[in-house]
Scaffold this active site. Sequence first.
Site, PDB file in Angstrom:
ATOM      1  N   GLU A 139       0.946  -1.246   0.006  1.00 57.50           N
ATOM      2  CA  GLU A 139       0.033  -0.072   0.152  1.00 57.50           C
ATOM      3  C   GLU A 139       0.818   1.256   0.032  1.00 57.50           C
ATOM      4  OE1 GLU A 139      -3.386   0.352  -0.200  1.00 57.50           O
ATOM      5  OE2 GLU A 139      -3.761  -1.911   0.178  1.00 57.50           O
ATOM      6  N   HIS A 150       4.881  -7.405 -10.029  1.00 54.92           N
ATOM      7  CA  HIS A 150       5.602  -8.381  -9.033  1.00 54.92           C
ATOM      8  C   HIS A 150       6.375  -9.380  -9.490  1.00 54.92           C
ATOM      9  CE1 HIS A 150       3.280  -6.286  -5.529  1.00 54.92           C
ATOM     10  NE2 HIS A 150       2.321  -6.222  -6.594  1.00 54.92           N
ATOM     11  N   ILE A 188      -1.082  -6.595  -9.342  1.00 51.17           N
ATOM     12  CA  ILE A 188      -2.198  -6.686  -8.420  1.00 51.17           C
ATOM     13  C   ILE A 188      -2.440  -5.290  -8.176  1.00 51.17           C
ATOM     14  CG2 ILE A 188      -2.596  -7.527  -6.028  1.00 51.17           C
ATOM     15  CD1 ILE A 188      -0.425  -9.441  -6.429  1.00 51.17           C
ATOM     16  N   GLU A 217       8.654 -10.512  -7.753  1.00 52.71           N
ATOM     17  CA  GLU A 217       9.218 -11.450  -6.657  1.00 52.71           C
ATOM     18  C   GLU A 217       8.045 -12.398  -6.441  1.00 52.71           C
ATOM     19  OE1 GLU A 217       6.235  -8.402  -4.941  1.00 52.71           O
ATOM     20  OE2 GLU A 217       7.575  -8.480  -6.618  1.00 52.71           O
ATOM     21  N   CYS A 243       5.678  -1.981  -8.147  1.00 51.01           N
ATOM     22  CA  CYS A 243       4.118  -1.576  -7.885  1.00 51.01           C
ATOM     23  C   CYS A 243       4.009  -0.535  -6.977  1.00 51.01           C
ATOM     24  CB  CYS A 243       3.199  -2.728  -7.217  1.00 51.01           C
ATOM     25  SG  CYS A 243       1.692  -2.812  -7.277  1.00 51.01           S
TER      26      CYS A 243
END
Length: 193
Positions: A48, A169, A133, A171, A79
């Site tokens: 966030e 992402h 995401i 990862e 992100c």
Amino acid sequence: MQIGILAVQGAFVEHRKKLESLGAECIELRKKSDLKHHLDGLVLPGGESTVQGKLLLELDLLQPLKQMIEQGTPVLATCAGLILLAERLVNDPHVYFGTLPVTVRRNGYGRQLGSFYTVQEMKEIGSVSMTFIRAPYIEKVGENVEILAEHEGKIVAVRYGMQFGLAFHPELDEDNRIHELFLSVCETAILKI
């Protein structure tokens, strides 16, 4: 090689596991005293961005990390990390580090239901898996920003000097090549010192 990972919120554990599997030592950055370690690179993970930005200010980490980035410490931002690096956000008045000359749209693909997976070409690497995401995307790039990847006409990965900004992402996928590229840039930066 020691890599600092911002660990105040978000997907930092996944980055740490991937980097450690590639031989890097990782330092989780949670408070200002964690910056006493010498860092060869920095990871700003997904999560966030608003919460991370607030915590960076409260924990007095924003300015020291910004200074490291401005002085040439390589950074991999994914992100929310991309949002933290961006010089400008289309739909948010905040600017955090502001070291990456791009304009970013937060939640560019919609909320959680707008999450998706794709495979795209990425410069310097080839075909890579991309997990998005609640992802942002880059609307505009400044001078000397290299576009590394796009998805359906939207910019999703860039490089500006030692800074990598990704809307997805890496990862969360099996492929290690993005982290390997980042570590090779960190190694090159060490050799130049």
